[in-house]
Design a protein around this motif. Structure first.
Motif, PDB file in Angstrom:
ATOM      1  N   ARG A   1      31.845  30.755  -1.981  1.00 23.57           N
ATOM      2  CA  ARG A   1      31.715  32.242  -1.598  1.00 23.57           C
ATOM      3  C   ARG A   1      32.608  32.755  -0.715  1.00 23.57           C
ATOM      4  NH1 ARG A   1      26.129  33.116  -1.216  1.00 23.57           N
ATOM      5  NH2 ARG A   1      25.017  30.919  -1.248  1.00 23.57           N
ATOM      6  N   SER A   2      33.725  32.089   0.281  1.00 18.17           N
ATOM      7  CA  SER A   2      34.804  31.920   0.586  1.00 18.17           C
ATOM      8  C   SER A   2      35.829  33.405  -0.259  1.00 18.17           C
ATOM      9  CB  SER A   2      35.205  31.352   1.145  1.00 18.17           C
ATOM     10  OG  SER A   2      35.384  30.096   0.983  1.00 18.17           O
ATOM     11  N   HIS A   3      36.042  32.615  -1.286  1.00 14.84           N
ATOM     12  CA  HIS A   3      37.207  32.746  -2.379  1.00 14.84           C
ATOM     13  C   HIS A   3      36.233  34.129  -3.403  1.00 14.84           C
ATOM     14  CE1 HIS A   3      40.991  32.120  -2.911  1.00 14.84           C
ATOM     15  NE2 HIS A   3      41.239  32.588  -3.975  1.00 14.84           N
ATOM     16  N   ARG A   4      37.332  34.856  -3.645  1.00 18.47           N
ATOM     17  CA  ARG A   4      37.146  36.094  -4.826  1.00 18.47           C
ATOM     18  C   ARG A   4      37.572  36.202  -5.951  1.00 18.47           C
ATOM     19  NH1 ARG A   4      32.338  38.487  -3.794  1.00 18.47           N
ATOM     20  NH2 ARG A   4      31.994  38.795  -1.316  1.00 18.47           N
ATOM     21  N   PRO A   5      36.818  35.454  -7.192  1.00 12.42           N
ATOM     22  CA  PRO A   5      34.992  35.353  -7.073  1.00 12.42           C
ATOM     23  C   PRO A   5      34.371  34.130  -6.659  1.00 12.42           C
ATOM     24  CG  PRO A   5      35.674  34.644  -9.176  1.00 12.42           C
ATOM     25  CD  PRO A   5      37.289  35.575  -8.353  1.00 12.42           C
ATOM     26  N   ALA A   6      33.356  34.646  -6.250  1.00 13.19           N
ATOM     27  CA  ALA A   6      32.780  33.150  -6.653  1.00 13.19           C
ATOM     28  C   ALA A   6      33.104  32.440  -6.874  1.00 13.19           C
ATOM     29  CB  ALA A   6      31.843  33.905  -5.344  1.00 13.19           C
ATOM     30  N   ALA A   7      32.652  30.898  -6.133  1.00 15.67           N
ATOM     31  CA  ALA A   7      32.485  30.140  -7.311  1.00 15.67           C
ATOM     32  C   ALA A   7      31.366  28.898  -7.193  1.00 15.67           C
ATOM     33  CB  ALA A   7      33.845  29.112  -8.203  1.00 15.67           C
ATOM     34  N   GLY A   8      30.843  28.525  -8.620  1.00 17.54           N
ATOM     35  CA  GLY A   8      29.911  27.893  -8.220  1.00 17.54           C
ATOM     36  C   GLY A   8      30.030  26.270  -9.508  1.00 17.54           C
ATOM     37  N   VAL A   9      29.173  25.331  -9.048  1.00 18.55           N
ATOM     38  CA  VAL A   9      29.196  23.802  -9.861  1.00 18.55           C
ATOM     39  C   VAL A   9      28.349  23.251  -9.990  1.00 18.55           C
ATOM     40  CG1 VAL A   9      30.736  22.325 -10.693  1.00 18.55           C
ATOM     41  CG2 VAL A   9      32.346  23.755  -9.234  1.00 18.55           C
ATOM     42  N   TRP A  10      27.443  23.080 -11.285  1.00 17.49           N
ATOM     43  CA  TRP A  10      26.479  22.325 -11.878  1.00 17.49           C
ATOM     44  C   TRP A  10      27.273  21.163 -12.318  1.00 17.49           C
ATOM     45  CZ3 TRP A  10      22.037  22.414  -9.147  1.00 17.49           C
ATOM     46  CH2 TRP A  10      20.358  21.723  -9.446  1.00 17.49           C
ATOM     47  N   LEU A  11      26.832  19.553 -11.732  1.00 15.31           N
ATOM     48  CA  LEU A  11      27.147  18.843 -13.416  1.00 15.31           C
ATOM     49  C   LEU A  11      25.791  17.764 -13.388  1.00 15.31           C
ATOM     50  CD1 LEU A  11      30.474  16.286 -10.972  1.00 15.31           C
ATOM     51  CD2 LEU A  11      29.821  18.631 -12.699  1.00 15.31           C
ATOM     52  N   MET A  12      25.513  18.055 -14.809  1.00 14.35           N
ATOM     53  CA  MET A  12      24.519  17.755 -15.291  1.00 14.35           C
ATOM     54  C   MET A  12      24.647  16.364 -15.777  1.00 14.35           C
ATOM     55  SD  MET A  12      22.283  19.849 -16.684  1.00 14.35           S
ATOM     56  CE  MET A  12      22.088  21.691 -16.949  1.00 14.35           C
ATOM     57  N   PRO A  13      22.942  15.712 -14.897  1.00 14.05           N
ATOM     58  CA  PRO A  13      22.112  16.094 -15.150  1.00 14.05           C
ATOM     59  C   PRO A  13      21.445  16.969 -13.407  1.00 14.05           C
ATOM     60  CG  PRO A  13      21.338  14.109 -15.056  1.00 14.05           C
ATOM     61  CD  PRO A  13      22.704  14.569 -15.025  1.00 14.05           C
ATOM     62  N   ASP A  14      21.835  15.987 -12.417  1.00 14.65           N
ATOM     63  CA  ASP A  14      21.311  16.232 -11.005  1.00 14.65           C
ATOM     64  C   ASP A  14      22.350  16.547 -10.030  1.00 14.65           C
ATOM     65  OD1 ASP A  14      21.844  13.853 -10.684  1.00 14.65           O
ATOM     66  OD2 ASP A  14      20.227  12.886 -10.401  1.00 14.65           O
ATOM     67  N   ASN A  15      23.760  16.119 -10.537  1.00 12.77           N
ATOM     68  CA  ASN A  15      24.346  16.668  -9.634  1.00 12.77           C
ATOM     69  C   ASN A  15      25.529  15.684  -8.894  1.00 12.77           C
ATOM     70  OD1 ASN A  15      25.310  19.320  -9.602  1.00 12.77           O
ATOM     71  ND2 ASN A  15      23.501  20.018  -8.663  1.00 12.77           N
ATOM     72  N   SER A  16      24.445  14.097  -9.095  1.00 16.58           N
ATOM     73  CA  SER A  16      24.768  12.526  -8.600  1.00 16.58           C
ATOM     74  C   SER A  16      24.837  11.560  -9.913  1.00 16.58           C
ATOM     75  CB  SER A  16      23.005  12.314  -7.635  1.00 16.58           C
ATOM     76  OG  SER A  16      22.386  12.689  -8.465  1.00 16.58           O
ATOM     77  N   LEU A  17      24.438  11.949 -10.793  1.00 17.55           N
ATOM     78  CA  LEU A  17      23.715  10.703 -11.659  1.00 17.55           C
ATOM     79  C   LEU A  17      24.848  11.060 -12.781  1.00 17.55           C
ATOM     80  CD1 LEU A  17      19.511  10.395 -12.051  1.00 17.55           C
ATOM     81  CD2 LEU A  17      21.130   8.760 -10.648  1.00 17.55           C
ATOM     82  N   ALA A  18      25.289  10.086 -13.943  1.00 21.27           N
ATOM     83  CA  ALA A  18      25.424   9.843 -14.628  1.00 21.27           C
ATOM     84  C   ALA A  18      24.668  10.307 -15.441  1.00 21.27           C
ATOM     85  CB  ALA A  18      26.608   8.653 -14.982  1.00 21.27           C
ATOM     86  N   GLY A  19      25.923  11.353 -16.496  1.00 23.97           N
ATOM     87  CA  GLY A  19      24.740  11.610 -17.724  1.00 23.97           C
ATOM     88  C   GLY A  19      24.822  13.296 -18.767  1.00 23.97           C
ATOM     89  N   MET A  20      24.062  14.299 -19.080  1.00 18.80           N
ATOM     90  CA  MET A  20      24.387  15.047 -19.524  1.00 18.80           C
ATOM     91  C   MET A  20      23.198  15.963 -19.915  1.00 18.80           C
ATOM     92  SD  MET A  20      24.418  12.996 -23.643  1.00 18.80           S
ATOM     93  CE  MET A  20      25.501  12.124 -22.625  1.00 18.80           C
ATOM     94  N   LEU A  21      23.823  16.608 -20.642  1.00 21.39           N
ATOM     95  CA  LEU A  21      22.511  18.152 -20.870  1.00 21.39           C
ATOM     96  C   LEU A  21      21.040  17.344 -21.526  1.00 21.39           C
ATOM     97  CD1 LEU A  21      21.924  21.006 -21.203  1.00 21.39           C
ATOM     98  CD2 LEU A  21      22.204  20.631 -23.228  1.00 21.39           C
TER      99      LEU A  21
END
Length: 200
Positions: A96-116
């Motif tokens: 949130r500290s930079h403009r524009p705000a930015a977010g990241v989500w790694l499929m499937p759950d931000n920790s495990l290997a995998g995909m959609l």
């Protein structure tokens, strides 16, 4: 507030849109960049989006090496002046500290290997007897006879082939209730999206 959602392919968009809608979060097609692959997303679309006005949400597959994918994404963020952490938060990244705000989500759950498709498998009703049968059917195919390279994709599409309307795409599987959107992982993902949309 409008959101700039960056995804690798059209299946990602349709599944995310319908999952979000089930939780009263609207994702307009005008808000989405379907990038045609990870290379285009990271090297072309993301740098341009980070020069825009609206919060940027990046959804990409972790594939076989989540840390390598995270490093590739954060490299682009750092080039644009952001300061992401070394490790991806389990609830997804929101800067949130930079403009524009930015977010990241790694499929499937931000920790495990995998995909959609690994994320989609989490949406299958837990007591559905067709899901273990679909996995078993794929597992029984001898390696030498397999024409697919991704087991989870084969399993998901086998499962969908056995529904009332065979061959339903991932996004429509939500609408037709072949998938359910009440799992903890699904709620966590939608909450991440909603937080980004609510940034003003």
């Amino acid at each position: 507030m409008p959101l700039r959602l960056l995804v690798e392919g059209s299946d990602d968009y349709h599944l995310i849109k319908n999952v979000a809608r089930e939780h009263a979060v609207d994702i307009s097609r005008d808000d989405v960049s379907i990038c045609g692959g990870i290379r285009e997303l990271l090297s072309e679309v993301l740098p341009v989006s980070l020069k825009g006005t609206f919060p940027v949400a990046v959804v990409v597959d972790a594939d076989t090496d989540p840390q390598a994918r995270w490093t590739a994404v954060t490299h682009r963020l750092r080039e644009a002046g952001y300061e992401p952490p070394n490790d991806l938060p389990p609830a997804g990244l929101i800067l949130r500290s930079h403009r524009p705000a930015a977010g990241v989500w790694l499929m499937p759950d931000n920790s495990l290997a995998g995909m959609l498709e690994d994320f989609a498998s989490n949406l299958i009703p837990s007591q559905d007897p067709l899901w273990p049968r679909a996995m078993n059917a794929v597992a029984e195919i001898p390696t030498a006879e397999r024409r697919f390279t991704t087991t989870r994709k084969a399993e998901i599409h086998t499962y969908l082939a056995w529904q009332e309307e065979p061959g339903t795409p991932l996004g429509l599987a939500v609408t037709k209730r072949y998938f359910q959107t009440d799992s903890d992982l699904c709620k966590r993902f939608v909450d991440w999206l909603k937080q980004l949309k609510d940034i003003t």
